[in-house]
Structure formats: C-alpha cells, structure tokens
Scaffold this active site. Structure first.
Site, PDB file in Angstrom:
ATOM      1  N   SER A 148       0.820  -1.209   0.000  1.00 28.83           N
ATOM      2  CA  SER A 148       0.000   0.000   0.000  1.00 28.83           C
ATOM      3  C   SER A 148       0.856   1.261   0.000  1.00 28.83           C
ATOM      4  O   SER A 148       0.710   2.138  -0.855  1.00 28.83           O
ATOM      5  CB  SER A 148      -0.933  -0.006   1.215  1.00 28.83           C
ATOM      6  OG  SER A 148      -1.653   1.209   1.299  1.00 28.83           O
ATOM      7  N   SER A 187       4.966  -9.024  -6.319  1.00 30.14           N
ATOM      8  CA  SER A 187       4.806  -7.598  -6.598  1.00 30.14           C
ATOM      9  C   SER A 187       5.777  -7.089  -7.656  1.00 30.14           C
ATOM     10  O   SER A 187       5.601  -5.983  -8.178  1.00 30.14           O
ATOM     11  CB  SER A 187       5.007  -6.784  -5.314  1.00 30.14           C
ATOM     12  OG  SER A 187       4.007  -7.089  -4.372  1.00 30.14           O
ATOM     13  N   HIS A 215       6.868   4.477   9.781  1.00 23.36           N
ATOM     14  CA  HIS A 215       6.246   4.198  11.076  1.00 23.36           C
ATOM     15  C   HIS A 215       7.388   3.843  12.029  1.00 23.36           C
ATOM     16  O   HIS A 215       8.332   3.150  11.646  1.00 23.36           O
ATOM     17  CB  HIS A 215       5.257   3.041  10.947  1.00 23.36           C
ATOM     18  CG  HIS A 215       4.551   2.672  12.222  1.00 23.36           C
ATOM     19  ND1 HIS A 215       4.115   3.613  13.142  1.00 23.36           N
ATOM     20  CD2 HIS A 215       4.190   1.468  12.720  1.00 23.36           C
ATOM     21  CE1 HIS A 215       3.523   2.991  14.150  1.00 23.36           C
ATOM     22  NE2 HIS A 215       3.558   1.693  13.923  1.00 23.36           N
ATOM     23  N   GLY A 260      -1.790   4.233   1.626  1.00 25.13           N
ATOM     24  CA  GLY A 260      -1.007   4.431   0.416  1.00 25.13           C
ATOM     25  C   GLY A 260      -1.827   4.790  -0.808  1.00 25.13           C
ATOM     26  O   GLY A 260      -1.413   5.623  -1.619  1.00 25.13           O
ATOM     27  N   GLU A 271      -5.262   3.925  16.029  1.00 24.48           N
ATOM     28  CA  GLU A 271      -5.748   2.760  15.293  1.00 24.48           C
ATOM     29  C   GLU A 271      -6.578   1.835  16.177  1.00 24.48           C
ATOM     30  O   GLU A 271      -7.642   1.345  15.772  1.00 24.48           O
ATOM     31  CB  GLU A 271      -4.562   1.971  14.725  1.00 24.48           C
ATOM     32  CG  GLU A 271      -3.811   2.665  13.606  1.00 24.48           C
ATOM     33  CD  GLU A 271      -2.508   1.982  13.263  1.00 24.48           C
ATOM     34  OE1 GLU A 271      -1.901   2.341  12.247  1.00 24.48           O
ATOM     35  OE2 GLU A 271      -2.068   1.074  14.019  1.00 24.48           O
ATOM     36  N   SER A 330     -29.390  17.418  11.880  1.00 24.06           N
ATOM     37  CA  SER A 330     -30.613  17.999  12.417  1.00 24.06           C
ATOM     38  C   SER A 330     -30.459  18.278  13.911  1.00 24.06           C
ATOM     39  O   SER A 330     -29.609  17.690  14.585  1.00 24.06           O
ATOM     40  CB  SER A 330     -31.795  17.052  12.205  1.00 24.06           C
ATOM     41  OG  SER A 330     -31.671  15.904  13.045  1.00 24.06           O
TER      42      SER A 330
END
Length: 340
Positions: free
Chosen positions: A27, A53, A108, A134, A195, A252
C-alpha cells in the site's frame, strides 16, 4: 500551535541528488515509489526474489532489484515492508549493504521505538510518515495534491537528516498538505493508540455493536446496516472538512440533541479508562511484545480474530447492499489498488 512545513520550506534539490530505494511494494510502497519517480527522484524498488509484486512494479515502469542490491545502490533506503517483517529484512539484507552516511527512513516508528532495529551510529535515521493509506497518498499526488506527513529524526551523524526527510516528504506530495515535526516515540504511540481505540478497533466495534443491537431488537439487518455503517461516510466527511462543531451544525437538531445526550452514555468514563489501559500497553511495550510473539507463533490468534470479523453478519448484508448501489459499482477492489 505547532509549526507546519510547506513547499516553500523544503529543499527539493536535496533528494534529487540521492539514489533512493523503496523496500516493499504494498500500500505505502507503491505510492512512495511512483510519486518519487514522477517527481524526478532516482528510485528503485527493493523486493525479495520471487516477489509477486515485482511484475506490478515493472509494469508501472519502475526498476526492481533485490533488497540487498537496492540497499547497496542507494544513498537513502525507505523501509516500507510490514512492521513484523522489517527486522529480518534489515538484519539480513539491508544492514550489510549500508555505507557510512547513508540514510535509513521509516514510515512508522515501531521497529526503532521498540528496539527491533538498531542501526549503527554512522547511519542517519529519519521518518516520513504519511497520515493516510497508500492508495490515498498516490491518488492525491496524481490529482496534484498531497496528504499531510509527520517527520522525525532518530540519528543524525550527517547533520541533514531533518532537511532530507522534509525533501522526501516534498517529493511524495506532502508539503502541499503540510508536514509536522514529531519523534519516533510520539508517532508510534499515538498512531497505535488511534488505530486501536478510535480509527479501526474502536470504530469497527462500535459499528458492530450498533448493528447487533438493532438486529437483536427485531429490526431488519438492512436498516441496521444503513444506520450504523453506510451513513458513517456522511458524518466522517463532515468531521474531516469541518470538525466536530461543523458536524453538529450540519445534522438535524434532533440528531444533535440525541447525540450530545446519548453519546456519553455509550462512551462512558469506563470506556475512557480502558482507552488509558490500551495506551499504557502501547507505552510500556506490552502490545509490541504480544504482536511480535503472535507473528513468531504463526498468527493463529490473529487469523482467528480476522476470520471472525470477516464472517460477521454485517459483512454479508453489506456485500449484498453494495451490489445494489450504482454509485459504488465503479469502486475498485481495495485489494487491487496497490501491489500488496
């Protein structure tokens, strides 16, 4: 108010003179690699041999190397493999190929914060952490925008890790949205907390409990789905664009009165106390130790929890309802958006 950095604050040329290896093509990896490449940065994708990948990266026009080859070639290595895979990849394929003065970047702070990766003192260590998935990082860049990022410095023997991190953030598009200084500890602890208690864990549990409450009371599952999940997007968009007060203004008065009165009945002091317990587990390393152990033991409990969530009745109801919504028919399968 914390200082934010924008395009005028970044030295765009700083990264243009560096070779950058993006490790991973999931990602975040696909977004970083493509954004950097289209910004004119010399970039390669580092993948394990036989990675599924590799074909996707090559089809996108990117150069693919093994992780070891990419690390040896690069001046800047951005690790975007899953948190629990990073230590093995770093120890076996990245660390032996780093040169004094190279820069190691993370999106991270988990592995630095919890001591899983400990680079030598001759390596610059920084962070560029986009505050979004990502596919959103990629989409906003392609549209001419960006998403905010956090940057941090852990080690700085060369004296320019902050400037280089800001330059990197610029080339993935984040200086168009704003970049904020942080630390590895702050980013890791707040990210995990958000998270677990709000964005993913708390929200999913709240939605599921609301759905179950209505269905158990005899209401149609479809009505419960619309009320507790489908309409969330409308509210989240208001929150995203206008904050809490803007959301209250837009709904509302009945919804506002009911929400202000009943919200605290659901999110009680006991819930907040449990949030503090979750934060303590993150701060003292309990969560990290449990997650690392879970991966080392084959993810048995993780897979059980994942299967339970996937097989909940709200998922089946949602799949059928979404098929009937023409405006969702063109939505891409989230699993196909990136190379992950």
């Amino acid at each position: 108010m914390a200082e934010m950095y924008y395009e005028k604050d970044a030295d765009a040329d700083l990264l243009l003179g560096k070779n950058v290896a993006v490790i991973g093509y999931g990602s975040q990896g696909h977004a970083h690699a493509l954004n950097l490449s289209e910004s004119g940065v010399p970039v390669v994708v580092g993948l394990r041999e036989g990675s599924s990948s590799a074909a996707k990266a090559k089809e996108a026009g990117l150069t693919v190397m093994t992780v070891a080859e990419a690390s040896a070639w690069a001046d800047v290595v951005m690790i975007l493999a899953p948190d629990t895979a990073q230590k093995k990849i770093y120890d076996e394929e990245i660390a032996p190929n780093l040169k004094d003065g190279d820069t190691l970047l993370f999106a991270h702070g988990f592995n630095i914060r919890y001591g899983q990766i400990a680079p030598s003192a001759s390596i610059n260590v920084g962070m560029v952490a986009p505050k979004g998935p990502g596919h959103l990082l990629r989409r906003t860049y392609a549209e001419g925008g960006g998403i905010p990022s956090l940057i941090a410095v852990h080690q700085d023997p060369s004296g320019n890790t902050h400037a280089l991190s800001l330059s990197y953030a610029h080339h993935i598009g984040s200086t168009k949205a704003g970049v904020l200084d942080t630390t590895f500890s702050e980013e890791t602890e707040t990210d995990l907390f958000g998270e677990q208690t709000v964005l993913c864990g708390g929200l999913a549990s709240l939605v599921t409990a609301g759905f179950e409450t209505l269905v158990e009371a005899g209401y149609q599952p479809e009505s419960a789905y619309f009320e507790c999940l489908h309409e969330l997007k409308l509210i989240v968009d208001l929150l995203y664009e206008h904050g809490l007060s803007g959301m209250w203004f837009s709904v509302s008065e009945t919804a506002e009165w009911g929400g202000l009165k009943s919200g605290p009945r659901v999110i009680t002091d006991a819930v907040k106390a449990e949030m503090k317990n979750v934060l303590t587990d993150i701060q003292d390393g309990t969560f990290a130790r449990e997650w690392i152990a879970e991966n080392e033991s084959g993810q048995v409990e993780f897979n059980r929890l994942r299967d339970n969530a996937a097989n909940h009745p709200i998922e089946g109801v949602g799949r059928e309802l979404r098929k009937m919504m023409p405006f969702l028919s063109k939505a891409k399968n989230i699993r196909d958006v990136s190379g992950g």
